[in-house]
Design a protein around this motif. Structure first.
Motif, PDB file in Angstrom:
ATOM      1  N   GLU A   1       0.827  -1.215   0.000  1.00 57.42           N
ATOM      2  CA  GLU A   1       0.000   0.000   0.000  1.00 57.42           C
ATOM      3  C   GLU A   1       0.859   1.262   0.000  1.00 57.42           C
ATOM      4  O   GLU A   1       0.624   2.195  -0.783  1.00 57.42           O
ATOM      5  CB  GLU A   1      -0.910  -0.018   1.228  1.00 57.42           C
TER       6      GLU A   1
ATOM      7  N   TYR B   1       1.123   4.122  -2.927  1.00 57.65           N
ATOM      8  CA  TYR B   1       0.885   5.543  -2.681  1.00 57.65           C
ATOM      9  C   TYR B   1       2.098   6.380  -3.093  1.00 57.65           C
ATOM     10  O   TYR B   1       1.954   7.446  -3.706  1.00 57.65           O
ATOM     11  CB  TYR B   1       0.563   5.781  -1.206  1.00 57.65           C
TER      12      TYR B   1
ATOM     13  N   VAL C   1      -2.932   5.793  -6.201  1.00 55.33           N
ATOM     14  CA  VAL C   1      -3.735   5.876  -4.988  1.00 55.33           C
ATOM     15  C   VAL C   1      -4.937   4.948  -5.046  1.00 55.33           C
ATOM     16  O   VAL C   1      -5.307   4.333  -4.035  1.00 55.33           O
ATOM     17  CB  VAL C   1      -4.178   7.332  -4.751  1.00 55.33           C
TER      18      VAL C   1
ATOM     19  N   ALA D   1      -3.832   1.640  -4.185  1.00 58.09           N
ATOM     20  CA  ALA D   1      -3.545   1.616  -2.747  1.00 58.09           C
ATOM     21  C   ALA D   1      -4.834   1.436  -1.950  1.00 58.09           C
ATOM     22  O   ALA D   1      -4.874   0.691  -0.971  1.00 58.09           O
ATOM     23  CB  ALA D   1      -2.832   2.892  -2.333  1.00 58.09           C
TER      24      ALA D   1
ATOM     25  N   TYR E   1      -6.744   8.980   1.591  1.00 53.68           N
ATOM     26  CA  TYR E   1      -6.495   8.675   0.182  1.00 53.68           C
ATOM     27  C   TYR E   1      -7.533   9.345  -0.723  1.00 53.68           C
ATOM     28  O   TYR E   1      -7.201   9.814  -1.829  1.00 53.68           O
ATOM     29  CB  TYR E   1      -6.482   7.163  -0.043  1.00 53.68           C
TER      30      TYR E   1
ATOM     31  N   TYR F   1      -6.352  12.777  -1.227  1.00 51.01           N
ATOM     32  CA  TYR F   1      -5.240  12.882  -2.182  1.00 51.01           C
ATOM     33  C   TYR F   1      -5.720  12.731  -3.625  1.00 51.01           C
ATOM     34  O   TYR F   1      -5.040  13.161  -4.560  1.00 51.01           O
ATOM     35  CB  TYR F   1      -4.174  11.838  -1.868  1.00 51.01           C
TER      36      TYR F   1
END
Length: 797
Positions: free
Chosen positions: A554, A558, A563, A566, A597, A600
């Motif tokens: 993971e 990332y 992502v 991930a 996440y 992001y």
């Protein structure tokens, strides 16, 4: 006129030699009988001394009586003879008091002396009441450590399967009441449980003798208990064996078969304790005689429910079912103190603070049924739940005073020194003490090395691990710890060498190969590293091992901007974690990852929905722990006003429940807010405080990414201050140990541009583009990459 006889003739005629000879022989015989009685019966050992001195003291009286009555025929008693009797009695008393130094005339005083050598009375101040409480404890070197394993049910009756676990559990509880004996079962030690279940014994029963002895040795136990249950003519028989862990020899096998099951287990525990103490040359009369029915329960249905609860949690990881079993147990017996103890732990793991505190209160009302060590554990947990961590630590310190040779007590105190208060020197002292009592030094040396890592002392950390490796040359764990140390200090090549050494010793284990897969990615072959990790997931025998691999995968995904992949790995790991991880840990850890996440990926609507969903699943005060994620999201969006408000709310929450571990993140967020407000000097000061706390935090031992992120954030502040060289110096530390951190390389490129070092900047941008080749289009840092690429074009024009 008769001729006067000589004195010798008188002595012979009066038969004085014969009488005195017979008397001396009688003295010898009486002394021998007295010695025999002292050995055989409940008679003081000094009894023979008294017999000897008293009988010798009466020799003058015997001689006088022989002189007056030794001739054949009847003689009259004279006044002198009668008067000499009390005089000789006084003489005998004088001889006894002069030649014999009396000891306290108790039964078997040699046992009393041995008891005094084995135990002592210790006075401790109760943290809650302030009152002094006295405990009988083992003296140094007298503790006997035992490992107990679940027994096999060979009755053919599946309804008795619970006794496979319950018998060992009850015998262990009985043995623990002895101040000399400490015992661990798979219920008490997750490492024991995992060591058994990982070998294919999913229900932790039926493991072979060799495996049990190996596990016992790892736990530094001196004795190992195993057993089986059979049924003959409708009556249960418990056949239990005691082994010497060092030699592997069978010491004894004891059996008990009674109509009363609890009485039978009482008998088993008493026999085992007697043998253990006898083998250690410790008298057996200090074995407590309180029956199981008094301090656990006389209700078998209630006890069976407790065992069902323990199996639901430790084997099946089903916390709701575990709580249901305990509620059933308490419905059958509301005075079952051990049920309240377990209920407190289980509710805490589920995040239900109020229910945990209530169960703790009920357990302490029945403290008289608990062993001192169990009562201290309950009190420490209660204070920790209540947010009074100082008192929790003081209780653990009392536990160590009570059992200074308990690895369990020392490990608990040492880890809490690290986790709760960053008391590294205190923790180091605890683990130094632990190293003195452990045969293998494994736990102590590993933790010493980890503390030195937190103290930023690579040399001392490696020194401790070198000693660990020398004393355990056939184990992979010293090399794994060395690799982690080299990784922390940025020496990737030596880390690789350590992982390779560990891999040679790690048959069918994945930790070393996982480290090599990560280093493969760090050295440029990201896809190769990911493929190696996928192979390790397939190879892993347990869910926890699979999650260990997925966690590294993971982070790698990332780091490369993938992502969405991930997030898919997070979902997979979350599902696997449900088989062994407590519910609260799952909700907080994976909920925070999923929300972050999404941020992001710039899906802020999804981010807030996830945060609210996680909070709705949590009970106070744990629902407020998502506050730090809220601060991070506001920072990512550049909304300093909302970030400040969320931070103030979260800081107030941490002060109420005393969550020191979050201080580093609070200071980091304050540094970012100060930077955004143009208060650079204050920002740098806060950055340094956050970094110092992070370096000393246990989180750094589990993941160095937290510290790297803090250093990166400080470098951003330095960059904005125009201190490009200082920013590069800070980033150099980060990139030395994590060359895949694209954000750090991007900032380094911008710093080089600021210093007009265009070639260096171009090289770094090329490396970042390679790292993020497969990044998701919505990956937030791609926007930053585009900006730096434009800056570089402008600098070249």
């Amino acid at each position: 006129m008769n001729q006067k006889k000589s004195i010798l003739t008188e002595i012979i005629e009066r038969r004085l030699p014969q009488i005195l000879g017979v008397y001396v022989a009688s003295v010898w015989l009486a002394v021998e009988i007295a010695d025999w009685m002292s050995e055989r019966f409940d008679v003081p050992v000094q009894f023979s001394s008294y017999v000897f001195v008293i009988m010798i003291a009466f020799v003058p009286l015997v001689a006088l009586l022989a002189w007056g009555h030794g001739r054949p025929g009847r003689d009259k008693w004279t006044q002198k003879q009668i008067m000499f009797i009390p005089i000789n009695l006084i003489l005998a008393y004088f001889a006894v008091t002069t030649f014999i130094k009396p000891t306290e005339l108790t039964t078997q005083p040699e046992l009393k002396l041995a008891n005094e050598a084995a135990t002592e009375i210790m006075a401790l101040t109760d943290v809650q009441t302030g009152e002094v409480v006295e405990y009988e404890v083992a003296k140094s070197g007298m503790s006997q450590k035992v490992a107990g394993f679940f027994w096999e049910n060979k009755t053919g009756d599946e309804s008795l399967d619970w006794l496979s676990y319950g018998s060992m559990w009850m015998v262990a509880k009985d043995l623990m009441r002895n101040p000399i004996i400490s015992i661990q079962t798979p219920y008490d030690s997750s490492s024991m449980m995992q060591a058994i279940t990982s070998k294919g014994f999913e229900r932790a029963v039926g493991a072979p003798l060799a495996l049990n002895l190996d596990i016992s040795e790892d736990k530094d136990a001196q004795w190992m208990i195993n057993g089986q249950i059979t049924k003959n003519d409708g009556k249960l028989t418990f056949e239990v064996s005691l082994y010497d862990v060092l030699t592997g020899a069978l010491v004894t096998t004891t059996t008990a078969s009674y109509d009363d099951l609890l009485f039978a287990l009482d008998d088993v525990a008493e026999q085992l304790a007697a043998v253990i103490l006898e083998q250690a040359n410790i008298p057996t009369n200090i074995i407590p005689s309180m029956p199981l029915s008094e301090y656990i329960s006389g209700n078998l249905s209630a006890i069976e429910s407790v065992i069902g609860s323990l199996n639901s949690i430790t084997i099946d990881n089903d916390f709701p079912q575990g709580i249901a079993h305990l509620q059933a147990a308490l419905a059958d017996d509301g005075q079952l103190a051990e049920a309240y103890v377990l209920m407190m732990d289980f509710y805490r793991a589920m995040g239900d603070v109020e229910a945990a505190k209530q169960a703790g209160n009920e357990a302490l009302k029945l403290e008289y049924k608990l062993t001192p060590r169990t009562a201290l554990k309950v009190k420490a947990n209660y204070y920790a739940i209540d947010g009074d961590l100082d008192k929790a630590i003081r209780v653990l310190e009392n536990w160590v005073k009570l059992e200074p040779e308990s690895a369990d007590a020392l490990q608990s105190l040492g880890s809490n020194y690290i986790v709760v208060g960053n008391r590294l020197d205190d923790a180091l002292a605890v683990y130094t003490k632990l190293s003195e009592i452990q045969k293998s030094n494994a736990t102590a040396l590993v933790n010493q090395a980890r503390i030195y890592r937190l103290k930023d002392n690579q040399e001392m950390a490696l020194k401790a691990l070198d000693l660990y490796q020398q004393t355990n040359p056939d184990k992979e764990s010293p090399w794994l710890e060395m690799a982690a140390t080299y990784m922390q200090f940025g020496d990737l090549e030596k880390a690789k060498q350590s992982y390779e050494e560990a891999s040679l010793l790690s048959f069918n284990k994945i930790s070393a190969d996982l480290g090599l897969a990560k280093l493969m990615a760090y050295q440029g072959d990201v896809d190769g590293g990911l493929q190696a990790m996928d192979s390790l997931v397939e190879k892993s025998a347990t869910d926890s091992a699979k999650v260990q691999v997925l966690a590294e995968k993971e982070v790698l995904l990332y780091s490369t901007g993938r992502v969405q992949q991930a997030m898919a790995v997070v979902a997979e790991a979350k599902k696997l974690s449900e088989s062994y991880m407590p519910p609260l840990q799952i909700q907080l850890m994976y909920g925070a990852k999923e929300a972050t996440y999404l941020a992001y990926l710039q899906d802020y609507e999804g981010t807030w929905a996830k945060i609210e969903a996680v909070k709705s699943e949590l009970k106070p005060p744990y629902d407020s722990m998502m506050g730090m994620v809220e601060v991070t999201v506001h920072e990512l969006r550049g909304d300093s006003e909302k970030a400040a408000a969320a931070l103030a709310e979260f800081e107030a929450f941490t002060q109420v429940i005393n969550l020191n571990v979050y201080n580093q993140f609070i200071k980091l967020s304050k540094a970012i807010l100060a930077r955004q407000n143009g208060e650079y000097d204050q920002a740098i000061e806060l950055h340094d405080q956050a970094i110092t706390e992070s370096k000393q935090s246990f989180l750094t031992l589990n993941t160095i990414h937290v510290l790297d992120d803090m250093l990166h954030k400080k470098a951003i502040t330095l960059f904005q201050m125009g201190q490009y060289a200082a920013a590069l110096e800070t980033l150099e530390v980060v990139l030395k140990r994590n060359p895949l951190l694209g954000q750090a390389k991007l900032l380094a490129a911008r710093s080089h541009i600021g210093l007009n070092q265009i070639d260096e900047a171009q090289q770094l941008i090329t490396e970042v583009e390679a790292i993020w080749t497969d990044a998701n289009p919505d990956f937030k840092h791609l926007v930053d990459l585009k900006e730096v690429e434009n800056e570089l074009v402008a600098a070249n024009s």
